[in-house]
Motif scaffolding. Sequence first.
Motif, PDB file in Angstrom:
ATOM      1  N   VAL A 292      14.541 -37.909 -40.230  1.00 22.58           N
ATOM      2  CA  VAL A 292      13.573 -36.998 -39.612  1.00 22.58           C
ATOM      3  C   VAL A 292      12.415 -37.856 -39.114  1.00 22.58           C
ATOM      4  CG1 VAL A 292      12.066 -35.012 -39.940  1.00 22.58           C
ATOM      5  CG2 VAL A 292      14.240 -35.139 -41.177  1.00 22.58           C
ATOM      6  N   PRO A 293      12.365 -38.149 -37.816  1.00 24.16           N
ATOM      7  CA  PRO A 293      11.296 -39.013 -37.293  1.00 24.16           C
ATOM      8  C   PRO A 293       9.934 -38.330 -37.383  1.00 24.16           C
ATOM      9  CG  PRO A 293      13.138 -38.810 -35.743  1.00 24.16           C
ATOM     10  CD  PRO A 293      13.318 -37.749 -36.779  1.00 24.16           C
ATOM     11  N   ASN A 294       8.890 -39.151 -37.426  1.00 22.42           N
ATOM     12  CA  ASN A 294       7.529 -38.623 -37.352  1.00 22.42           C
ATOM     13  C   ASN A 294       6.813 -39.172 -36.123  1.00 22.42           C
ATOM     14  OD1 ASN A 294       6.985 -41.276 -38.032  1.00 22.42           O
ATOM     15  ND2 ASN A 294       6.497 -40.791 -40.171  1.00 22.42           N
ATOM     16  N   MET A 295       7.597 -39.623 -35.147  1.00 25.68           N
ATOM     17  CA  MET A 295       7.045 -40.183 -33.913  1.00 25.68           C
ATOM     18  C   MET A 295       7.965 -39.821 -32.752  1.00 25.68           C
ATOM     19  SD  MET A 295       9.563 -42.446 -33.548  1.00 25.68           S
ATOM     20  CE  MET A 295      10.754 -43.334 -34.468  1.00 25.68           C
ATOM     21  N   ARG A 296       7.469 -40.048 -31.555  1.00 28.39           N
ATOM     22  CA  ARG A 296       8.253 -39.818 -30.342  1.00 28.39           C
ATOM     23  C   ARG A 296       8.670 -41.178 -29.778  1.00 28.39           C
ATOM     24  NH1 ARG A 296       8.485 -35.594 -26.576  1.00 28.39           N
ATOM     25  NH2 ARG A 296       6.896 -34.497 -27.795  1.00 28.39           N
ATOM     26  N   MET A 297       9.966 -41.305 -29.480  1.00 28.04           N
ATOM     27  CA  MET A 297      10.463 -42.575 -28.952  1.00 28.04           C
ATOM     28  C   MET A 297      11.685 -42.317 -28.086  1.00 28.04           C
ATOM     29  SD  MET A 297      11.306 -46.119 -31.009  1.00 28.04           S
ATOM     30  CE  MET A 297      12.686 -45.432 -31.933  1.00 28.04           C
ATOM     31  N   ASP A 298      11.811 -43.101 -27.018  1.00 26.71           N
ATOM     32  CA  ASP A 298      12.963 -42.968 -26.130  1.00 26.71           C
ATOM     33  C   ASP A 298      14.235 -43.434 -26.832  1.00 26.71           C
ATOM     34  OD1 ASP A 298      11.317 -42.026 -24.136  1.00 26.71           O
ATOM     35  OD2 ASP A 298      10.992 -44.021 -23.257  1.00 26.71           O
ATOM     36  N   SER A 299      15.357 -43.187 -26.179  1.00 24.89           N
ATOM     37  CA  SER A 299      16.646 -43.573 -26.752  1.00 24.89           C
ATOM     38  C   SER A 299      16.738 -45.090 -26.896  1.00 24.89           C
ATOM     39  CB  SER A 299      17.790 -43.079 -25.867  1.00 24.89           C
ATOM     40  OG  SER A 299      17.794 -41.672 -25.793  1.00 24.89           O
ATOM     41  N   LEU A 300      17.457 -45.512 -27.934  1.00 25.53           N
ATOM     42  CA  LEU A 300      17.743 -46.925 -28.150  1.00 25.53           C
ATOM     43  C   LEU A 300      19.163 -47.192 -27.679  1.00 25.53           C
ATOM     44  CD1 LEU A 300      16.242 -47.377 -31.736  1.00 25.53           C
ATOM     45  CD2 LEU A 300      15.207 -48.041 -29.556  1.00 25.53           C
ATOM     46  N   ASN A 301      19.297 -48.042 -26.669  1.00 28.18           N
ATOM     47  CA  ASN A 301      20.612 -48.377 -26.123  1.00 28.18           C
ATOM     48  C   ASN A 301      21.045 -49.717 -26.714  1.00 28.18           C
ATOM     49  OD1 ASN A 301      18.939 -47.177 -23.350  1.00 28.18           O
ATOM     50  ND2 ASN A 301      20.681 -46.073 -24.184  1.00 28.18           N
ATOM     51  N   LEU A 302      21.896 -49.634 -27.727  1.00 27.74           N
ATOM     52  CA  LEU A 302      22.330 -50.817 -28.454  1.00 27.74           C
ATOM     53  C   LEU A 302      23.802 -51.095 -28.185  1.00 27.74           C
ATOM     54  CD1 LEU A 302      20.625 -49.913 -31.855  1.00 27.74           C
ATOM     55  CD2 LEU A 302      19.661 -51.220 -29.955  1.00 27.74           C
ATOM     56  N   ILE A 303      24.256 -52.271 -28.588  1.00 31.10           N
ATOM     57  CA  ILE A 303      25.663 -52.624 -28.399  1.00 31.10           C
ATOM     58  C   ILE A 303      26.568 -51.660 -29.160  1.00 31.10           C
ATOM     59  CG2 ILE A 303      27.401 -54.404 -28.845  1.00 31.10           C
ATOM     60  CD1 ILE A 303      25.265 -56.494 -28.396  1.00 31.10           C
ATOM     61  N   CYS A 304      26.127 -51.253 -30.350  1.00 33.85           N
ATOM     62  CA  CYS A 304      26.953 -50.382 -31.186  1.00 33.85           C
ATOM     63  C   CYS A 304      26.870 -48.918 -30.776  1.00 33.85           C
ATOM     64  CB  CYS A 304      26.554 -50.536 -32.653  1.00 33.85           C
ATOM     65  SG  CYS A 304      24.820 -50.183 -32.990  1.00 33.85           S
ATOM     66  N   GLY A 305      25.976 -48.573 -29.844  1.00 26.62           N
ATOM     67  CA  GLY A 305      25.874 -47.187 -29.408  1.00 26.62           C
ATOM     68  C   GLY A 305      24.458 -46.829 -28.986  1.00 26.62           C
ATOM     69  N   ASP A 306      24.310 -45.607 -28.518  1.00 25.87           N
ATOM     70  CA  ASP A 306      23.003 -45.093 -28.096  1.00 25.87           C
ATOM     71  C   ASP A 306      22.500 -44.101 -29.136  1.00 25.87           C
ATOM     72  OD1 ASP A 306      23.329 -46.568 -25.770  1.00 25.87           O
ATOM     73  OD2 ASP A 306      24.244 -44.882 -24.689  1.00 25.87           O
ATOM     74  N   TYR A 307      21.241 -44.261 -29.535  1.00 23.25           N
ATOM     75  CA  TYR A 307      20.652 -43.399 -30.557  1.00 23.25           C
ATOM     76  C   TYR A 307      19.305 -42.890 -30.063  1.00 23.25           C
ATOM     77  CZ  TYR A 307      24.183 -45.949 -33.139  1.00 23.25           C
ATOM     78  OH  TYR A 307      25.371 -46.517 -33.524  1.00 23.25           O
ATOM     79  N   GLY A 308      19.081 -41.601 -30.281  1.00 24.22           N
ATOM     80  CA  GLY A 308      17.864 -40.986 -29.795  1.00 24.22           C
ATOM     81  C   GLY A 308      18.158 -40.109 -28.587  1.00 24.22           C
ATOM     82  N   PRO A 309      17.123 -39.628 -27.914  1.00 21.23           N
ATOM     83  CA  PRO A 309      15.694 -39.887 -28.166  1.00 21.23           C
ATOM     84  C   PRO A 309      15.213 -39.265 -29.476  1.00 21.23           C
ATOM     85  CG  PRO A 309      15.957 -38.156 -26.540  1.00 21.23           C
ATOM     86  CD  PRO A 309      17.332 -38.686 -26.809  1.00 21.23           C
ATOM     87  N   PHE A 310      14.056 -39.738 -29.927  1.00 20.22           N
ATOM     88  CA  PHE A 310      13.507 -39.314 -31.199  1.00 20.22           C
ATOM     89  C   PHE A 310      12.264 -38.459 -30.963  1.00 20.22           C
ATOM     90  CE2 PHE A 310      15.649 -43.376 -31.672  1.00 20.22           C
ATOM     91  CZ  PHE A 310      16.492 -43.156 -32.751  1.00 20.22           C
ATOM     92  N   TYR A 311      12.242 -37.315 -31.652  1.00 20.74           N
ATOM     93  CA  TYR A 311      11.100 -36.402 -31.553  1.00 20.74           C
ATOM     94  C   TYR A 311      10.621 -36.070 -32.961  1.00 20.74           C
ATOM     95  CZ  TYR A 311      12.882 -35.804 -26.813  1.00 20.74           C
ATOM     96  OH  TYR A 311      13.329 -36.028 -25.538  1.00 20.74           O
ATOM     97  N   PRO A 312       9.326 -35.870 -33.138  1.00 17.60           N
ATOM     98  CA  PRO A 312       8.793 -35.584 -34.478  1.00 17.60           C
ATOM     99  C   PRO A 312       9.426 -34.334 -35.092  1.00 17.60           C
ATOM    100  CG  PRO A 312       7.017 -36.126 -32.956  1.00 17.60           C
ATOM    101  CD  PRO A 312       8.260 -35.976 -32.127  1.00 17.60           C
ATOM    102  N   GLN A 313       9.827 -34.480 -36.353  1.00 14.04           N
ATOM    103  CA  GLN A 313      10.348 -33.387 -37.174  1.00 14.04           C
ATOM    104  C   GLN A 313      11.664 -32.801 -36.658  1.00 14.04           C
ATOM    105  OE1 GLN A 313       8.813 -33.039 -40.052  1.00 14.04           O
ATOM    106  NE2 GLN A 313       7.420 -34.614 -39.266  1.00 14.04           N
ATOM    107  N   ILE A 314      12.356 -33.529 -35.792  1.00 12.76           N
ATOM    108  CA  ILE A 314      13.677 -33.092 -35.327  1.00 12.76           C
ATOM    109  C   ILE A 314      14.703 -34.097 -35.844  1.00 12.76           C
ATOM    110  CG2 ILE A 314      15.162 -32.668 -33.337  1.00 12.76           C
ATOM    111  CD1 ILE A 314      12.749 -31.753 -31.791  1.00 12.76           C
TER     112      ILE A 314
END
Length: 255
Positions: A73-95
Amino acid sequence: MSKQMAVELENPETLADKNSPGSKNGKMKECVSGEAAELKLSLEMAGQSDPHLTLFSAEEIEFVAEDEMVEIVPNMRMDSLNLICGDYGPFYPQIATEVPLWLAIALKKRGKCAIRPPEWMSVEKLTQTLEAERESQGSFQILPFHYVEISKLLFDHARDDVPDMYLVRSLIEDIRDVRFHKVETSLESIDTRTSAVKIKDLSAMEVNIVRPFVGRALQAIYKHGNPELVPDQERMTNVQSQGHDHGQRRPLRRR
């Protein structure tokens, strides 16, 4: 996240004669008992890996377990992370969102999220699993393949996110002890007629400890139960001595 694991170990001398002479039984039992004592020692270590007893270290298995997915459960806003192992995010507070365990720990260390423990780590689920393990002596309950490593990482890095952490840790240790006892009981049936051992629903750490032991135990049984498989030391000595009698070696010329 539950996985089923079957361990099947074939002995290289499976096709050899398995009827051992009576005079070899004492040596065979002594050898097997020694291997059993070694297994008991390694099982008592429970989570620690001796490089002489296991195929992988505890750190190596833990590294593999960090790829398991967990919910944060993130407490910040952040764009998606595009990594070799996969894409994660985007991250939104309390979601809530799912990420690999290694990424969850990295964000947790930076105070960017809270980690939700897996459902199987609740006190209720663990209590049910422990009772089922004690009642079913002939089988193992299905747990995540890396349940030991996942719980250890969460205890080390996110203990404030685990409700009733000390009770949960105690239940997991009890489950692990019961399962190890069942493994020992299962391996007591190994004898000269055993060509393979199959145990279902073991975890990664349990497989890592049991697999090399079973391989060595089967090799020792066939070695002491079949004299023709044991090299004749006297004959080998004679062959080596004959090789030296063919003539004196000439000294090598210097370049």
